[in-house]
Write an enzyme that holds these catalytic residues in place. Structure first.
Site, short mmCIF file in Angstrom:
data_model
loop_
_atom_site.label_atom_id
_atom_site.label_comp_id
_atom_site.label_asym_id
_atom_site.label_seq_id
_atom_site.Cartn_x
_atom_site.Cartn_y
_atom_site.Cartn_z
N ASP A 310 34.60 92.75 1.73
CA ASP A 310 33.47 92.64 2.46
C ASP A 310 34.18 90.70 2.88
OD1 ASP A 310 31.70 92.12 5.21
OD2 ASP A 310 29.87 93.41 3.52
N TYR A 311 33.36 90.72 4.04
CA TYR A 311 33.98 88.64 3.74
C TYR A 311 33.48 87.95 2.80
CZ TYR A 311 35.81 89.18 8.99
OH TYR A 311 36.64 89.38 10.06
#
Length: 780
Positions: A310-311
C-alpha cells in the site's frame, strides 16, 4: 551475464526472452539470468508523483529530456502510478489527462523504457478503479457499498469488464481494486469502498469484480487488466474504527471472516495481485508478516502472483511522521529488509525504502535470489500482458470508448439496482407525476456531484435535482433549496474539514421552510459527503467518525420539514450507514442510496415516480447509534443479550429492503433432509409476486450450526438469488447447500464439517421475522 546467442551464419539471433513463441516461464528465466542486481531492484520500484520530476512536463506531456536524465543509468523501472493524473493541479487529479492524451502519454513512456533501458523491459501502469476508472471522462458508477446492495454478481462483473476496457484502452495494466475487506465497524471511513459486512456477499461480488477485470487471464484482447485484492488483511474492523489501527481478531475469526473473500478470489477467480494492508494483526504489520504473505498466501493457497505495498506502508514499518508508525524497523533500510523477507514484490508509490535493495544485497543482508523470487512473477505478468511484444494502445479507440453512451447505460442500471427502500408508510411512493403540481427538492445533497472517494470526473453527471426536473418536465413546478450544509467545500481531496456555520444553516432552514410550504410533497436529499466518511490517510486528512448521527444540522432541517405537514421523502447518500433514529421514527419514506455514481439523478427520479421498482438490499446493518457497535448480523449467541434502557436490535438489518410490490415465500423444503459429510443438497422455496407490479426479490439463505465444538454465529449468509417476477408469477428458487456452507475451523483449527443438525433459514432479510426454518441433518 549471458551473451547473445548467434545463428549459424554468425549474426545475432533473437534473445530467448524476446521470442513470443517461447513459453512465458522460459522467457522469464532467460531475462532474469541477464539482469544485473540494479535492474532487478528497479523492477521493484514505482514512480507516481515523481512523474513530474522524471517523466512529464508541467502540462502532463512526456518529457524525453527529463526521462533521459532521471533514468540515465538505464536500469529501468517496474511501474508508473496513475498516469491519468499527469499535469493535474495539486489536489485535483480528475483534471488530468483526457482519454486520448493519456493513451498518447502511456505510449510515449512505454516507448522510452523499451528503447532506453538496457534490456528493454516495459513498465506496468497502475490506476485506481474502485467504481470506474478514477480518471477524467471515465464512466463512474456506484461505490462498492452500493454495489453490495444489488446482490447481483453478474452486474458487478459487467461493470468491471467495462472499467477494465476503459482503463486498458488508455494504457492501464493494473487496477488497484477490488477492495475485499469485510466492513464490521461503520465508524471506519472506508466502508464505502467495501461490499459490506458479510464474508459470503463480499466473496461473490469480489470474485465477480476479478472476473470482470481479468477475464480469462490471457489478456489477448487488450481489454482487461490485472486485479489487485486489497487490503490484505483484516483491514475492515480496525480498533476504535480508525483507519490503519490494529485488527484485534483471533486466527479463527481472521480465517473465517477476513481471509475468506481473498482465498476464494485467488483460488476460484484467479486474482493476480494482492495489496498488503496498513494494519497489524497480532502485533505484526502486514507488510512485515511472513506468516500472512508467505505461509498463508503463497504456501497454503498456492498464490503465484505478486504483492504490492500500500502507498508508503513500508516506510510506516518504522515511523512516518505525518501519520503513524509501527516501530518494528529503526529506519528505511530495516523496513526494506522486513518487507522483502515477508514477500512484498514491489513498493508503491515512489522509490523510498526499496532504494536500499542494492545496498542490502551487496552487504549480504539480503540475498540476490530473494530479489529474483520477487521479480519473477512481475516479469511473468508483463509477458502475459503482451507488453514485450505489443505494448501500445490506440488513442483514437480510447477517445471513442471512454465514457461512451453504452457504458452510461450500464452505470444507470447499477444505480437503479442499488437504491434500497427502507420505509414506505401508507405506500406514499411511487409518486404519480400526473397528480403532482409542485414538488420541493431540498437538502445539502440535492444539487451536487455524489460520487464518493477514489473518483474521476465523468463526462456526464446528473444531480438529484436535475434528474427530477428532467423527468417531470414543465408540467410540475420543481422548487429547490439547499436547506443547510454538511461541510464547507466537501471535496474528498481537501484535507481540512470545515463544519457548516450554525447561523447560516438556520437561515437556510428558514428559507427552505418557505419554499417547502409552496409544494405538495418534499424530497429531502441528506446524509454524508466525501469529507465526513473517507479514507483517513494522514493526521491532517481524517475521515473516521466517533458517532454515526447525521452530520451538521440536518436533523433540524428534517424537523422543520415535518412541521410543514407536507409528506416527506428522505434520500440518504454517503459512504457509511447513519443512525437515523428521528428519520426512521417520523419520516414516512426512506431510501438508502449510498453513492449512485454519475447517473444518480436519473435513477432516483425513475424510482421516485415508479418507472423502476426498487429492489436493493442492505449490505451492512444500520445501527441505532455508535454505542450499539458492533452491530453486524452474524454475531455469536452471547453477544446481543440486551442493553439497559435501550433496544439492542438495529434500526434496519442486513439484507433488508422493500419493494413497490409484495412477495410471499412458501413451501420451504430440503431436497434431502439427511446428507453425509462432504455431500451437497438444496433448499427450495416457492416465491410469488403477490402485488400489482413487476419487481425483484433477493431470496437469502442463512445457516446455523446448532451444536458445535466452538461457538458459531447465530446465522451466516451462505447463498442468495436475485429474481424478477411479474405480478402473480411464482418461481421455485433452489439454493445450494455445499460442504463449504457448513464447514468451519473447529477447536483444533481444522477446517471441518461436524455431524449434527443445521438450521437452514430462508427469507428476504437476516431479520428473524423475515426467515423460515428447516432442519438439515448431517451424518458421518
Amino acid at each position: 551475464m549471458k551473451k547473445p546467442s548467434r545463428s549459424r551464419k554468425g549474426a545475432p539471433s533473437r534473445l530467448p526472452y524476446k521470442d513470443p513463441k517461447l513459453p512465458v516461464s522460459r522467457r522469464v528465466a532467460d531475462l532474469i539470468g541477464r539482469m544485473t542486481l540494479e535492474e532487478k531492484a528497479a523492477q521493484m520500484t514505482c514512480v507516481w508523483q515523481q512523474k513530474a520530476e522524471t517523466l512529464v512536463d508541467p502540462e502532463g506531456h512526456f518529457d524525453l529530456a527529463k526521462a533521459k536524465a532521471a533514468f540515465k543509468k538505464r536500469h529501468g523501472l517496474g511501474q508508473v502510478g496513475r498516469p491519468s493524473d499527469a499535469g493535474a493541479p495539486p489536489g485535483e487529479p480528475w483534471k488530468g489527462q483526457t482519454a486520448r492524451a493519456m493513451a498518447e502519454l502511456t505510449n510515449a513512456i512505454q516507448k522510452f523504457f523499451l528503447e532506453h533501458s538496457r534490456l528493454g523491459i516495459p513498465v506496468i501502469f497502475h490506476e485506481e478503479c474502485l467504481h470506474g476508472h478514477a480518471a477524467r471522462d471515465a464512466t463512474s458508477f456506484c461505490q462498492p457499498i452500493g454495489l453490495g446492495a444489488t446482490f447481483n454478481p453478474e452486474l458487478v462483473e459487467g461493470l468491471f469488464t467495462m472499467t477494465a476496457y476503459e482503463a486498458r484502452v488508455r494504457g492501464t495494466h493494473q487496477a488497484l481494486t477490488p477492495v475485499m475487506d469485510v466492513a464490521r465497524d461503520p465508524r471506519w471511513g472506508r466502508v464505502e469502498e467495501t461490499y459490506g459486512e458479510d464474508p459470503y456477499l463480499n466473496t461473490q461480488l469480489g470474485m465477480a469484480a476479478v472476473k470482470g477485470f481479468q477475464g480469462d487471464g490471457s489478456f489477448r484482447d487488450k481489454r482487461r487488466v490485472i486485479a489487485t485484492l486489497k487490503h490484505f488483511a483484516a483491514h475492515g474492523q480496525p480498533e476504535s474504527g480508525m483507519n490503519c489501527a490494529p485488527a484485534n481478531v483471533s486466527e479463527r475469526v481472521l480465517r473465517e471472516t477476513f481471509l475468506h473473500p481473498f482465498k476464494n478470489a485467488i483460488q476460484r477467480a484467479g486474482a493476480i495481485s494482492v495489496m498488503a494492508s496498513y494494519n497489524e494483526i497480532d502485533g505484526v504489520p502486514s507488510h512485515a508478516n511472513r506468516w500472512l504473505l508467505r505461509q498463508v498466501l503463497r504456501k497454503e493457497w498456492g498464490f503465484k502472483g505478486f504483492v504490492v505495498s500500500d502507498y508508503y506502508a513500508i516506510w510506516e514499518l518504522g515511523y512516518r511522521p505525518d501519520t503513524h508508525g509501527h516501530f518494528v524497523a529503526k529506519d528505511k533500510r530495516e523496513a526494506c529488509q522486513l518487507a522483502v523477507e515477508a514477500g512484498v514484490n514491489i513498493e508503491l508509490p515512489e522509490p523510498d525504502c526499496y532504494c536500499h535493495l542494492v545496498e542490502l544485497a551487496r552487504k549480504g543482508v539480503l540475498k540476490e535470489k530473494q530479489l529474483d523470487e520477487l521479480v519473477a512473477p512481475m516479469l511473468f505478468w508483463k509477458f502475459k500482458l503482451g507488453l514485450f511484444d505489443d505494448p501500445f494502445v490506440d488513442p483514437e479507440e480510447a477517445a471513442r470508448v471512454v465514457g461512451c453512451d453504452e457504458h452510461r447505460k450500464l452505470a444507470l442500471q447499477a444505480a437503479r439496482e442499488t437504491i434500497t427502500l427502507l420505509k414506505n408508510e401508507n405506500n406514499l411512493v411511487p409518486l404519480d407525476p400526473s397528480k403532482l403540481r409542485s414538488i420541493a427538492v431540498i437538502g445539502p445533497n440535492a444539487n451536487r456531484l455524489l460520487l464518493g472517494g477514489y473518483s474521476g470526473l465523468p463526462k456526464h453527471n446528473v444531480t438529484v435535482l436535475d434528474g427530477i426536473k428532467s423527468r417531470l418536465g414543465d408540467g410540475v413546478n420543481v422548487l429547490y433549496a439547499e436547506g443547510c450544509k454538511i461541510t464547507l467545500g466537501g471535496s474528498w481531496q481537501q484535507d481540512e474539514v470545515v463544519p457548516s456555520a450554525a447561523e447560516e444553516d438556520r437561515r437556510q432552514i428558514t428559507e427552505a421552510v418557505g419554499i417547502a410550504e409552496r409544494a405538495e410533497v418534499i424530497v429531502l436529499a441528506l446524509g454524508g459527503n466525501e469529507q465526513t466518511s473517507r479514507e483517513a490517510w494522514s493526521l491532517k486528512h481524517l475521515g473516521d467518525c466517533a458517532n454515526l448521527d447525521l452530520p451538521g444540522r440536518q436533523d433540524d432541517l428534517v424537523r422543520a420539514m415535518l412541521e410543514t405537514g407536507k409528506p416527506v421523502i428522505v434520500l440518504l447518500f454517503g459512504g457509511r450507514p447513519l443512525s437515523i433514529n428521528q428519520i426512521a421514527k417520523h419520516v414516512p419514506v426512506i431510501f438508502e442510496c449510498w453513492y449512485l455514481g454519475q447517473e444518480c439523478g436519473r435513477a432516483v427520479a425513475e424510482v421516485l415516480f415508479g418507472d423502476y421498482n426498487p429492489g436493493g438490499k442492505l449490505p451492512i446493518t444500520i445501527p441505532r447509534s455508535a454505542g450499539h457497535l458492533p452491530a453486524f448480523y452474524n454475531y455469536k449467541p452471547s453477544a446481543r443479550r440486551g442493553y439497559l434502557w435501550d433496544d439492542v436490535s438495529p434500526l434496519f438489518p442486513f439484507g433488508f429492503g422493500l419493494s413497490y410490490t409484495t412477495f410471499a415465500l412458501r413451501n420451504v423444503r430440503l431436497k434431502k433432509k439427511n446428507i453425509k459429510r462432504n455431500s451437497s443438497t438444496q433448499v427450495l422455496v416457492e416465491v410469488t409476486n403477490t402485488g400489482s407490479r413487476p419487481g425483484t426479490e433477493v431470496v437469502q439463505m442463512y445457516v446455523r450450526d446448532r451444536i458445535s465444538s466452538v461457538t458459531r454465529p447465530v446465522k451466516e449468509l451462505k447463498a442468495f438469488n436475485r429474481i424478477l417476477l411479474q405480478p402473480e408469477q411464482t418461481q421455485t428458487v433452489a439454493l445450494d447447500i455445499t460442504p463449504e456452507s457448513l464447514a468451519f475451523y473447529d477447536v483444533n483449527m481444522k477446517y471441518v464439517i461436524e455431524p449434527g443438525e443445521f438450521e437452514i433459514l430462508v427469507g428476504t432479510s437476516s431479520r428473524e421475522g423475515d426467515l423460515q426454518k428447516v432442519i438439515l441433518t448431517v451424518t458421518d
